[in-house]
Design a protein around this motif. Structure first.
Motif, PDB file in Angstrom:
ATOM      1  N   VAL A   1       7.470   0.450   1.138  1.00 42.86           N
ATOM      2  CA  VAL A   1       6.207   0.670   0.441  1.00 42.86           C
ATOM      3  C   VAL A   1       6.266  -0.130  -0.854  1.00 42.86           C
ATOM      4  N   GLU A   2       5.221  -0.898  -1.149  1.00 38.87           N
ATOM      5  CA  GLU A   2       5.225  -1.749  -2.338  1.00 38.87           C
ATOM      6  C   GLU A   2       3.815  -1.859  -2.903  1.00 38.87           C
ATOM      7  N   TYR A   3       3.749  -2.244  -4.152  1.00 35.35           N
ATOM      8  CA  TYR A   3       2.462  -2.453  -4.811  1.00 35.35           C
ATOM      9  C   TYR A   3       2.616  -3.615  -5.781  1.00 35.35           C
ATOM     10  N   TYR A   4       1.612  -4.486  -5.835  1.00 37.16           N
ATOM     11  CA  TYR A   4       1.659  -5.632  -6.745  1.00 37.16           C
ATOM     12  C   TYR A   4       0.347  -5.674  -7.521  1.00 37.16           C
ATOM     13  N   ASP A   5       0.451  -5.613  -8.845  1.00 42.58           N
ATOM     14  CA  ASP A   5      -0.718  -5.609  -9.719  1.00 42.58           C
ATOM     15  C   ASP A   5      -0.678  -6.842 -10.614  1.00 42.58           C
ATOM     16  N   ASP A   6      -1.563  -7.792 -10.324  1.00 41.66           N
ATOM     17  CA  ASP A   6      -1.676  -9.019 -11.112  1.00 41.66           C
ATOM     18  C   ASP A   6      -3.163  -9.324 -11.277  1.00 41.66           C
ATOM     19  N   LYS A   7      -3.854  -8.446 -11.982  1.00 41.35           N
ATOM     20  CA  LYS A   7      -5.312  -8.540 -12.067  1.00 41.35           C
ATOM     21  C   LYS A   7      -5.783  -9.791 -12.793  1.00 41.35           C
ATOM     22  N   ASN A   8      -4.912 -10.408 -13.613  1.00 38.04           N
ATOM     23  CA  ASN A   8      -5.289 -11.627 -14.330  1.00 38.04           C
ATOM     24  C   ASN A   8      -4.904 -12.902 -13.593  1.00 38.04           C
ATOM     25  N   GLY A   9      -4.248 -12.767 -12.441  1.00 40.39           N
ATOM     26  CA  GLY A   9      -3.919 -13.940 -11.644  1.00 40.39           C
ATOM     27  C   GLY A   9      -2.860 -14.835 -12.253  1.00 40.39           C
ATOM     28  N   VAL A  10      -1.919 -14.270 -12.968  1.00 40.44           N
ATOM     29  CA  VAL A  10      -0.850 -15.075 -13.567  1.00 40.44           C
ATOM     30  C   VAL A  10       0.035 -15.692 -12.489  1.00 40.44           C
ATOM     31  N   ILE A  11       0.471 -14.877 -11.534  1.00 36.13           N
ATOM     32  CA  ILE A  11       1.352 -15.334 -10.466  1.00 36.13           C
ATOM     33  C   ILE A  11       0.588 -15.547  -9.164  1.00 36.13           C
ATOM     34  N   ILE A  12      -0.303 -14.615  -8.835  1.00 43.74           N
ATOM     35  CA  ILE A  12      -1.065 -14.699  -7.591  1.00 43.74           C
ATOM     36  C   ILE A  12      -2.546 -14.776  -7.931  1.00 43.74           C
ATOM     37  N   SER A  13      -3.133 -15.927  -7.711  1.00 43.76           N
ATOM     38  CA  SER A  13      -4.551 -16.113  -8.000  1.00 43.76           C
ATOM     39  C   SER A  13      -5.364 -15.883  -6.727  1.00 43.76           C
ATOM     40  N   THR A  14      -6.358 -15.025  -6.825  1.00 43.17           N
ATOM     41  CA  THR A  14      -7.211 -14.724  -5.673  1.00 43.17           C
ATOM     42  C   THR A  14      -8.534 -15.465  -5.710  1.00 43.17           C
TER      43      THR A  14
ATOM     44  N   SER B   1      -3.162  -3.941   1.890  1.00 44.34           N
ATOM     45  CA  SER B   1      -4.448  -3.354   1.556  1.00 44.34           C
ATOM     46  C   SER B   1      -4.752  -3.673   0.100  1.00 44.34           C
ATOM     47  N   SER B   2      -5.842  -4.430  -0.131  1.00 39.81           N
ATOM     48  CA  SER B   2      -6.175  -4.903  -1.472  1.00 39.81           C
ATOM     49  C   SER B   2      -7.484  -4.297  -1.958  1.00 39.81           C
ATOM     50  N   ARG B   3      -7.653  -4.219  -3.260  1.00 40.85           N
ATOM     51  CA  ARG B   3      -8.890  -3.668  -3.829  1.00 40.85           C
ATOM     52  C   ARG B   3     -10.067  -4.610  -3.595  1.00 40.85           C
ATOM     53  N   ASP B   4      -9.802  -5.929  -3.581  1.00 40.57           N
ATOM     54  CA  ASP B   4     -10.853  -6.915  -3.321  1.00 40.57           C
ATOM     55  C   ASP B   4     -10.674  -7.518  -1.935  1.00 40.57           C
ATOM     56  N   ALA B   5     -11.735  -8.101  -1.422  1.00 42.19           N
ATOM     57  CA  ALA B   5     -11.679  -8.775  -0.120  1.00 42.19           C
ATOM     58  C   ALA B   5     -11.080 -10.166  -0.320  1.00 42.19           C
ATOM     59  N   ILE B   6      -9.746 -10.224  -0.373  1.00 40.49           N
ATOM     60  CA  ILE B   6      -9.061 -11.469  -0.705  1.00 40.49           C
ATOM     61  C   ILE B   6      -8.539 -12.212   0.516  1.00 40.49           C
ATOM     62  N   PHE B   7      -8.612 -11.596   1.689  1.00 37.29           N
ATOM     63  CA  PHE B   7      -8.081 -12.237   2.878  1.00 37.29           C
ATOM     64  C   PHE B   7      -9.172 -13.069   3.551  1.00 37.29           C
ATOM     65  N   ALA B   8      -8.802 -14.257   3.973  1.00 37.11           N
ATOM     66  CA  ALA B   8      -9.752 -15.285   4.380  1.00 37.11           C
ATOM     67  C   ALA B   8     -10.706 -14.797   5.458  1.00 37.11           C
ATOM     68  N   GLU B   9     -11.856 -15.433   5.491  1.00 35.95           N
ATOM     69  CA  GLU B   9     -12.856 -15.117   6.510  1.00 35.95           C
ATOM     70  C   GLU B   9     -12.272 -15.314   7.900  1.00 35.95           C
ATOM     71  N   THR B  10     -12.604 -14.429   8.799  1.00 36.66           N
ATOM     72  CA  THR B  10     -12.029 -14.457  10.139  1.00 36.66           C
ATOM     73  C   THR B  10     -13.088 -14.816  11.170  1.00 36.66           C
ATOM     74  N   ALA B  11     -12.632 -14.892  12.422  1.00 37.34           N
ATOM     75  CA  ALA B  11     -13.546 -15.186  13.520  1.00 37.34           C
ATOM     76  C   ALA B  11     -14.471 -14.009  13.805  1.00 37.34           C
ATOM     77  N   PHE B  12     -14.142 -12.850  13.243  1.00 37.96           N
ATOM     78  CA  PHE B  12     -14.901 -11.646  13.547  1.00 37.96           C
ATOM     79  C   PHE B  12     -15.766 -11.175  12.384  1.00 37.96           C
ATOM     80  N   GLY B  13     -15.826 -11.927  11.305  1.00 38.25           N
ATOM     81  CA  GLY B  13     -16.648 -11.485  10.192  1.00 38.25           C
ATOM     82  C   GLY B  13     -16.179 -12.066   8.870  1.00 38.25           C
ATOM     83  N   PRO B  14     -16.703 -11.557   7.753  1.00 36.46           N
ATOM     84  CA  PRO B  14     -16.374 -12.077   6.421  1.00 36.46           C
ATOM     85  C   PRO B  14     -14.967 -11.680   5.983  1.00 36.46           C
ATOM     86  N   ALA B  15     -14.613 -12.099   4.768  1.00 36.14           N
ATOM     87  CA  ALA B  15     -13.300 -11.781   4.213  1.00 36.14           C
ATOM     88  C   ALA B  15     -13.070 -10.284   4.187  1.00 36.14           C
TER      89      ALA B  15
END
Length: 389
Positions: A304-317, A360-374
């Motif tokens: 179980v893990e959690y990553y919080d980088d709301k300012n995008g310092v390391i991971i930019s969404t 599981s992310s708070r925003d829809a950050i995973f790319a658009e798929t063949a079945f719908g939006p991000a």
């Protein structure tokens, strides 16, 4: 061109090995107690994998914040290397050449020739009666409890904290191990945050430390730090990073790893020389991994893990942080099963692994798929076979 470069590197490695073997093999002795064992050893490792991303079936790559097991829906090599290691009383050295998608993605910022170097370092013992070493070159990072070598980690894939902190470092380090084996102290001067080549515009050295305490064989406590920057000097963005973890009962029936990392980058200067704001951009990530031995050859593990980088310092969404967006704030869950195929052999080992992982992310950050939006969630199944000798 890349193939010819790699062939040249392999030939160089083998020729160095032969030369070192000739130089370090002791002369024949009539003393029956003399050890004939060579100080030069060779080893190798290869991990083959397949990933099925259920939410992005047409994508060729896994999400951008992952660097291991990156290719989707294809059999590929995550990491394979051949290594020569020399260990003497006062001298030591390592040279390992690598290929695989780990090197392709994680070393993308390095010069092409350097991307095939997994390790290249040499060290000298500074005190005859103390375990005090000075090493310089390219070496595996001491920050974190996971490495790029999957078979040495409790989970098949790497945690978010490992994927987004240094896997390798370049510079010089001083390491001391106490006589009772309970303490390890390390200090290093580095080229930067996982950088062999310096970042353009960054001219200052970076520093890192480690304090590790092992009261017994069942418990390890660790605190590592990084002090420097990963931005040009003109922005004056000093970085301070803390890596804290504990490992309990690693070789027993039930083992536990718990870690917490937190980093801070000072807010940058504008083109007019004014600070964007007071304080720093902060990111943090806790992780817990439990592993249970189901037999002498097999394990199950959960994470179980959690990553919080709301300012995008390391991971930019790309979503930024506004009233409607949250940057990268993501939970991760995984469960895996490992089976050691050749665990009873000392010269060769093979481990088969399978893992199911969910983000599981708070925003829809995973790319658009063949079945719908991000989407806000991502699921994947990974299978691997790791062989070492």
């Amino acid at each position: 061109m890349k193939k010819s470069v790699l062939n040249t590197l392999v030939a160089l490695l083998l020729s160095m090995g032969n030369l070192l073997a000739q130089l370090t093999t002791p002369a024949p002795s009539t003393d029956s107690t003399a050890s004939p064992a060579s100080r030069l050893t060779f080893s190798g490792y290869a991990e083959i994998y397949y990933v099925q991303d259920f939410d992005q079936p047409r994508a060729h790559e896994r999400p951008g914040f992952l660097y291991n097991h990156k290719r989707n829906r294809e059999v590929n090599v995550n990491l394979a290397f051949i290594k020569a290691a020399y260990a003497g009383e006062r001298l030591r050295g390592n040279l390992a050449l690598q290929v695989g998608t780990y090197a392709q993605y994680n070393y993308a910022a390095e010069q092409p020739l350097l991307r095939n170097i997994f390790e290249a370092n040499a060290g000298v013992k500074l005190a005859k009666n103390r375990d005090l070493w000075l090493d310089a070159g390219i070496f595996s990072s001491h920050i974190g409890f996971e490495s790029a070598i999957s078979k040495d980690c409790w989970t098949l894939t790497r945690s978010l904290v490992a994927e987004n902190s240094p896997y390798y470092l370049a510079g010089a380090k001083l390491t001391y191990n106490s006589p009772n084996g309970k303490w390890t102290l390390l200090g290093s001067v580095l080229n930067g945050w996982q950088r062999i080549n310096r970042l353009p515009g960054y001219t200052k050295p970076s520093f890192s430390t480690q304090v590790q305490y092992r009261p017994n064989s069942a418990v390890t406590f660790n605190w590592s730090t990084f002090m420097g920057a990963d931005r040009p000097d003109s922005l004056k963005q000093t970085r301070f990073y803390n890596n804290i973890y504990a490992i309990i009962n690693p070789t027993g029936k039930l083992g536990l790893m718990a870690g917490f990392d937190i980093g801070a980058d000072r807010k940058p200067l504008t083109s007019q020389g004014q600070r964007v704001g007071s304080g720093s951009y902060v990111w943090y990530t806790p992780v817990v991994i439990a592993r249970y031995a189901t037999s002498s050859r097999s394990y199950v593990a959960g994470r179980v893990e959690y990553y919080d980088d709301k300012n995008g310092v390391i991971i930019s969404t790309g979503t930024g942080t506004t009233d409607r967006t949250n940057g990268f704030q993501t939970w991760g869950y995984s469960v895996n099963y490992d089976y050691a195929i050749l665990s009873d052999r000392s010269d060769v080992s093979a481990v088969w692994r399978i893992e199911y992982r969910v983000f599981s992310s708070r925003d829809a950050i995973f790319a658009e798929t063949a079945f719908g939006p991000a989407r806000r969630t991502n699921q994947a199944l990974t299978i691997s076979l790791a062989i070492s000798f």
